[in-house]
Design an enzyme around this catalytic site. Structure first.
Site, PDB file in Angstrom:
ATOM      1  N   HIS A 107      14.474 -54.896 -73.946  1.00 33.88           N
ATOM      2  CA  HIS A 107      13.530 -53.804 -74.175  1.00 33.88           C
ATOM      3  C   HIS A 107      12.711 -53.484 -72.929  1.00 33.88           C
ATOM      4  O   HIS A 107      11.786 -52.677 -72.998  1.00 33.88           O
ATOM      5  CB  HIS A 107      12.595 -54.166 -75.337  1.00 33.88           C
ATOM      6  CG  HIS A 107      13.341 -54.576 -76.572  1.00 33.88           C
ATOM      7  ND1 HIS A 107      13.649 -55.897 -76.842  1.00 33.88           N
ATOM      8  CD2 HIS A 107      13.875 -53.840 -77.566  1.00 33.88           C
ATOM      9  CE1 HIS A 107      14.330 -55.939 -77.982  1.00 33.88           C
ATOM     10  NE2 HIS A 107      14.486 -54.721 -78.431  1.00 33.88           N
ATOM     11  N   HIS A 127      14.571 -49.000 -78.574  1.00 36.73           N
ATOM     12  CA  HIS A 127      15.206 -47.770 -79.038  1.00 36.73           C
ATOM     13  C   HIS A 127      14.716 -46.599 -78.184  1.00 36.73           C
ATOM     14  O   HIS A 127      13.537 -46.498 -77.872  1.00 36.73           O
ATOM     15  CB  HIS A 127      14.938 -47.542 -80.529  1.00 36.73           C
ATOM     16  CG  HIS A 127      13.496 -47.370 -80.906  1.00 36.73           C
ATOM     17  ND1 HIS A 127      12.560 -48.391 -80.837  1.00 36.73           N
ATOM     18  CD2 HIS A 127      12.795 -46.278 -81.338  1.00 36.73           C
ATOM     19  CE1 HIS A 127      11.381 -47.949 -81.237  1.00 36.73           C
ATOM     20  NE2 HIS A 127      11.485 -46.665 -81.550  1.00 36.73           N
TER      21      HIS A 127
END
Length: 207
Positions: A107, A127
């Site tokens: 991430h 995401h």
């Protein structure tokens, strides 16, 4: 395979094996490269049963097992994808067969550098866009992703809210491919859904 740009599909843990078999066969026909079996609630035996069943409808070399390094090693599938509660890449490498891939979810640039130092074969980053599977969490966008792909040599696969229309943005940021969850696993026609992503990957004119 139709393209070097990879299309990964990740199971949700919400579908039966029969549903996933139908989806996987259709998505593979539509241009999927890899199916990640991400079934956190299932036992090692159940995951192995899934691999064996899925290998009847798509190639074993297109299957990646999430977290369960033991199942990946025993089945001889494409490899294992590691999360933060999994074995470390070095530990997984001791169990897996030579040639099996190790992937890691990251991430940030720092996490990516740590994973690469541990000799993973690819990274999943997300995401990127607002995603139904991560409600309430702000998307990371493509700015840091572009910095990451410019600095790092390992293939990075982008995921999170990726649609066929947004695929070009992910590739523009330097990704080697995309990973899709509900956009294919929940589609009424998984072959058409996969084909739309495949077309977006193959038609991109960038580097």
């Amino acid at each position: 395979m139709p393209s070097t740009r990879e299309l990964h599909v990740i199971t949700s843990g919400r579908h039966s094996l029969d549903d996933v078999l139908r989806m996987a066969e259709a998505a593979y026909a539509g241009g999927m490269n890899f199916l990640h079996i991400r079934e956190k609630q299932r036992t090692a035996k159940e995951c192995m049963d899934w691999v064996k069943a899925l290998a009847n409808v798509i190639p074993l070399s297109s299957l990646i097992v999430n977290d369960r390094v033991d199942v990946a090693a025993a089945s001889g599938c494409a490899g294992a994808h590691l999360a933060y509660h999994s074995l470390s890449p070095a530990e997984a490498r001791m169990v897996l067969v030579t040639g099996q891939k190790i992937g890691r979810s990251v991430h940030s640039v720092e996490e990516a550098e740590q994973a690469i130092a541990a000799q993973v074969d690819y990274l999943l980053y997300g995401h990127i866009f607002a995603s139904g599977s991560k409600p309430g969490l702000p998307p990371r966008g493509t700015t840091e992703l572009a910095r990451m792909t410019a600095r790092l040599k390992v293939p990075i696969i982008g995921l999170g809210g990726v649609t066929p229309e947004r695929t070009a943005q992910v590739l523009e940021a330097g990704c080697a491919g995309i990973a899709v969850l509900s956009g294919i696993t929940d589609a009424t026609d998984a072959k058409s859904a996969a084909s739309a992503y495949r077309e977006a990957l193959d038609s991109w004119e960038g580097k």
